[in-house]
Design a protein around this motif. Structure first.
Motif, PDB file in Angstrom:
ATOM      1  N   GLN A   1    -106.710  -5.442 -13.371  1.00  0.00           N
ATOM      2  CA  GLN A   1    -106.561  -6.706 -12.525  1.00  0.00           C
ATOM      3  C   GLN A   1    -107.603  -7.486 -12.674  1.00  0.00           C
ATOM      4  OE1 GLN A   1    -106.543  -4.870  -8.398  1.00  0.00           O
ATOM      5  NE2 GLN A   1    -104.295  -4.697  -8.527  1.00  0.00           N
ATOM      6  N   SER A   2    -108.860  -7.065 -13.008  1.00  0.00           N
ATOM      7  CA  SER A   2    -109.785  -7.938 -13.111  1.00  0.00           C
ATOM      8  C   SER A   2    -110.495  -8.330 -14.414  1.00  0.00           C
ATOM      9  CB  SER A   2    -111.134  -7.333 -12.216  1.00  0.00           C
ATOM     10  OG  SER A   2    -110.696  -7.183 -10.908  1.00  0.00           O
ATOM     11  N   PHE A   3    -110.384  -7.737 -15.271  1.00  0.00           N
ATOM     12  CA  PHE A   3    -111.045  -7.863 -16.626  1.00  0.00           C
ATOM     13  C   PHE A   3    -110.030  -8.082 -17.729  1.00  0.00           C
ATOM     14  CE2 PHE A   3    -113.960  -5.325 -13.910  1.00  0.00           C
ATOM     15  CZ  PHE A   3    -114.812  -6.273 -13.462  1.00  0.00           C
ATOM     16  N   PRO A   4    -110.425  -8.308 -18.839  1.00  0.00           N
ATOM     17  CA  PRO A   4    -109.625  -8.525 -20.265  1.00  0.00           C
ATOM     18  C   PRO A   4    -109.301  -7.091 -20.449  1.00  0.00           C
ATOM     19  CG  PRO A   4    -111.601 -10.138 -20.540  1.00  0.00           C
ATOM     20  CD  PRO A   4    -111.938  -9.118 -19.372  1.00  0.00           C
ATOM     21  N   SER A   5    -107.789  -6.656 -20.906  1.00  0.00           N
ATOM     22  CA  SER A   5    -107.341  -5.711 -21.455  1.00  0.00           C
ATOM     23  C   SER A   5    -106.491  -6.028 -22.737  1.00  0.00           C
ATOM     24  CB  SER A   5    -106.426  -4.839 -20.730  1.00  0.00           C
ATOM     25  OG  SER A   5    -105.529  -5.754 -20.009  1.00  0.00           O
TER      26      SER A   5
ATOM     27  N   PRO B   1    -102.028  -8.406 -22.471  1.00  0.00           N
ATOM     28  CA  PRO B   1    -102.729  -7.530 -21.478  1.00  0.00           C
ATOM     29  C   PRO B   1    -101.706  -6.681 -20.961  1.00  0.00           C
ATOM     30  CG  PRO B   1    -102.789 -10.022 -21.086  1.00  0.00           C
ATOM     31  CD  PRO B   1    -101.973  -9.888 -22.044  1.00  0.00           C
ATOM     32  N   LEU B   2    -102.683  -5.527 -20.457  1.00  0.00           N
ATOM     33  CA  LEU B   2    -101.843  -4.359 -19.731  1.00  0.00           C
ATOM     34  C   LEU B   2    -101.440  -5.136 -18.311  1.00  0.00           C
ATOM     35  CD1 LEU B   2    -104.403  -1.617 -20.382  1.00  0.00           C
ATOM     36  CD2 LEU B   2    -102.068  -1.393 -21.056  1.00  0.00           C
ATOM     37  N   GLN B   3    -100.319  -4.312 -17.834  1.00  0.00           N
ATOM     38  CA  GLN B   3     -99.918  -4.797 -16.355  1.00  0.00           C
ATOM     39  C   GLN B   3    -100.451  -3.604 -15.335  1.00  0.00           C
ATOM     40  OE1 GLN B   3     -98.316  -7.536 -16.012  1.00  0.00           O
ATOM     41  NE2 GLN B   3     -98.715  -7.789 -18.022  1.00  0.00           N
ATOM     42  N   THR B   4    -100.594  -4.198 -14.203  1.00  0.00           N
ATOM     43  CA  THR B   4    -101.300  -3.086 -13.219  1.00  0.00           C
ATOM     44  C   THR B   4    -100.541  -1.872 -13.039  1.00  0.00           C
ATOM     45  OG1 THR B   4    -102.190  -5.175 -12.153  1.00  0.00           O
ATOM     46  CG2 THR B   4    -102.240  -3.195 -10.876  1.00  0.00           C
ATOM     47  N   ASN B   5     -99.090  -2.044 -13.016  1.00  0.00           N
ATOM     48  CA  ASN B   5     -98.457  -0.858 -12.889  1.00  0.00           C
ATOM     49  C   ASN B   5     -98.084   0.066 -13.957  1.00  0.00           C
ATOM     50  OD1 ASN B   5     -96.730  -2.350 -14.893  1.00  0.00           O
ATOM     51  ND2 ASN B   5     -94.918  -2.795 -13.483  1.00  0.00           N
ATOM     52  N   GLU B   6     -99.164  -0.362 -15.045  1.00  0.00           N
ATOM     53  CA  GLU B   6     -99.421   0.691 -16.344  1.00  0.00           C
ATOM     54  C   GLU B   6    -100.579   1.637 -15.967  1.00  0.00           C
ATOM     55  OE1 GLU B   6     -96.780  -1.688 -19.688  1.00  0.00           O
ATOM     56  OE2 GLU B   6     -99.039  -2.285 -19.137  1.00  0.00           O
ATOM     57  N   ALA B   7    -101.281   1.191 -15.034  1.00  0.00           N
ATOM     58  CA  ALA B   7    -102.676   1.752 -14.877  1.00  0.00           C
ATOM     59  C   ALA B   7    -102.480   3.278 -14.913  1.00  0.00           C
ATOM     60  CB  ALA B   7    -103.090   1.681 -13.392  1.00  0.00           C
ATOM     61  N   CYS B   8    -101.213   3.916 -14.254  1.00  0.00           N
ATOM     62  CA  CYS B   8    -101.002   5.494 -14.305  1.00  0.00           C
ATOM     63  C   CYS B   8    -100.856   5.887 -15.598  1.00  0.00           C
ATOM     64  CB  CYS B   8     -99.804   5.711 -13.334  1.00  0.00           C
ATOM     65  SG  CYS B   8     -99.508   7.542 -13.046  1.00  0.00           S
ATOM     66  N   PHE B   9    -100.322   5.081 -16.524  1.00  0.00           N
ATOM     67  CA  PHE B   9    -100.042   5.564 -17.820  1.00  0.00           C
ATOM     68  C   PHE B   9    -101.317   5.703 -18.688  1.00  0.00           C
ATOM     69  CE2 PHE B   9     -98.598   4.597 -22.286  1.00  0.00           C
ATOM     70  CZ  PHE B   9     -97.589   5.892 -22.252  1.00  0.00           C
ATOM     71  N   VAL B  10    -102.237   4.755 -18.409  1.00  0.00           N
ATOM     72  CA  VAL B  10    -103.638   4.657 -19.030  1.00  0.00           C
ATOM     73  C   VAL B  10    -104.505   5.731 -18.379  1.00  0.00           C
ATOM     74  CG1 VAL B  10    -105.797   3.316 -19.195  1.00  0.00           C
ATOM     75  CG2 VAL B  10    -103.556   2.080 -19.222  1.00  0.00           C
TER      76      VAL B  10
ATOM     77  N   LEU C   1    -110.407  -3.412 -31.233  1.00  0.00           N
ATOM     78  CA  LEU C   1    -111.627  -3.729 -31.289  1.00  0.00           C
ATOM     79  C   LEU C   1    -112.029  -5.147 -31.787  1.00  0.00           C
ATOM     80  CD1 LEU C   1    -112.960  -0.207 -32.440  1.00  0.00           C
ATOM     81  CD2 LEU C   1    -113.394  -1.181 -30.132  1.00  0.00           C
ATOM     82  N   LEU C   2    -111.334  -5.563 -32.828  1.00  0.00           N
ATOM     83  CA  LEU C   2    -111.831  -6.834 -33.411  1.00  0.00           C
ATOM     84  C   LEU C   2    -111.264  -7.720 -32.640  1.00  0.00           C
ATOM     85  CD1 LEU C   2    -110.786  -6.308 -37.123  1.00  0.00           C
ATOM     86  CD2 LEU C   2    -112.937  -6.765 -36.056  1.00  0.00           C
ATOM     87  N   LYS C   3    -110.199  -7.501 -31.619  1.00  0.00           N
ATOM     88  CA  LYS C   3    -109.667  -8.576 -30.780  1.00  0.00           C
ATOM     89  C   LYS C   3    -110.710  -8.830 -29.710  1.00  0.00           C
ATOM     90  CE  LYS C   3    -104.829  -8.934 -31.616  1.00  0.00           C
ATOM     91  NZ  LYS C   3    -104.888 -10.445 -31.564  1.00  0.00           N
ATOM     92  N   PHE C   4    -111.239  -7.832 -29.080  1.00  0.00           N
ATOM     93  CA  PHE C   4    -112.306  -7.733 -28.164  1.00  0.00           C
ATOM     94  C   PHE C   4    -113.402  -8.392 -28.714  1.00  0.00           C
ATOM     95  CE2 PHE C   4    -110.301  -4.145 -25.667  1.00  0.00           C
ATOM     96  CZ  PHE C   4    -110.033  -4.874 -24.618  1.00  0.00           C
ATOM     97  N   SER C   5    -113.848  -8.192 -29.909  1.00  0.00           N
ATOM     98  CA  SER C   5    -115.159  -8.731 -30.533  1.00  0.00           C
ATOM     99  C   SER C   5    -114.770 -10.312 -30.589  1.00  0.00           C
ATOM    100  CB  SER C   5    -115.391  -8.129 -32.129  1.00  0.00           C
ATOM    101  OG  SER C   5    -115.585  -6.794 -31.916  1.00  0.00           O
TER     102      SER C   5
END
Length: 288
Positions: free
Chosen positions: A188-192, A158-167, A234-238
């Motif tokens: 913070q709230s959903f899958p990534s 999963p992504l980390q919250t401190n990587e939000a700026c990068f995203v 995408l397959l992992k999310f699926s």
């Protein structure tokens, strides 16, 4: 307008909405989060009950405190009766037309009534119409393949919250302070899912599920493109959607053939249109 809070009513309306895929995807995805912990504190509104025609998910009015933050002021809309939708939208307890806002849905037939209602409160509502892609499930052989995906150099986490700026800096619809706050809340709230490479500080590819169960903010750094990383994400999310019994979906601009190709090769099928109606209220008249 009625606000539904009863768990049995919410479960009932979700079951009914699944019979209207893909048009109801946005609302049904938001409703999924409402039933499961509801981290964005969304409310579910209907025009009447139990024989509803229109349903909307949005934050509580008292939490949409910034009139310029259209990322927070987001509404998800579905209607079985576009012609009878106007009264529902004109109720001041349903939509706050004094703010910048965006309404998302999967029904082109709603555009005319949204334009008519919004014209009473502000300038012409801007409509973005993209291609909607959806994958309802995964075949057993693909699920087995997903379990075997591994690499000595690449890790998936999963992504980390401190990587939000990068995203946010690489999100075409982001790159501002309001979108940064939205990206942080989603992480913070959903899958990534992010792809990481040994020796590289930042993730090299990623995708985030947002508050209507749509895959958003997907990106691969230029140096790592054409390696199939977006397809794996995408397959992992699926697979995740398969496990919880909800279809994962996304959208692509009509001229973005590269993203369309990735979605198609990953088994996503085009299932209509993804729409976003963006509204700007009238500016106060200057005082003389």
């Amino acid at each position: 307008m009625l606000v539904l809070t009863c768990s049995s009513k919410l479960a009932s309306i979700r079951k009914l909405l699944t019979q209207n895929f893909p048009e109801s995807l946005k609302v049904c995805g938001a409703l999924h989060h409402v039933i499961n912990q509801n981290p964005f504190r969304l409310q579910v509104l209907v025009d009447q009950w139990p024989d509803f025609n229109s349903v909307m998910c949005r934050p509580p009015m008292e939490e949409m405190t910034d009139p310029s933050d259209r990322y927070s002021n987001t509404y998800f809309l579905f209607s079985k009766d576009p012609q009878g939708l106007q009264q529902f939208l004109e109720d001041p307890q349903t939509v706050n037309w004094k703010q910048e806002l965006q309404i998302q849905g999967c029904q082109p037939s709603l555009t005319d009534v949204l334009q008519e209602v919004s014209s009473k409160h502000g300038s012409h509502m801007h409509t973005t119409s993209n291609l909607l892609y959806m994958r309802a499930g995964l075949e057993s052989e693909i699920l087995e393949k997903m379990r075997k995906i591994s690499s000595d150099e690449l890790q998936y986490s999963p992504l980390q919250t401190n990587e939000a700026c990068f995203v946010n800096d690489r999100w075409q619809l982001g790159k501002n302070e309001h979108s940064l706050n939205f990206v942080k809340r989603c992480i913070q709230s959903f899958p990534s899912i992010s792809v990481r490479k040994q020796g590289v500080d930042q993730p090299i590819a990623w995708g985030v599920i947002e508050h209507s169960m749509e895959v958003r903010m997907g990106y691969t750094l230029p140096a790592y493109r054409n390696l199939g990383l977006a397809s794996i994400i995408l397959l992992k999310f699926s697979a995740m959607g398969h496990n919880i019994g909800f279809p994962i979906y996304g959208h692509a601009a009509p001229d973005n053939e590269k993203i369309q190709s990735v979605l198609y090769k990953t088994g996503y099928q085009q299932r209509g249109r993804w729409l976003q109606w963006t509204f700007q209220p009238k500016s106060p008249k200057a005082k003389h």
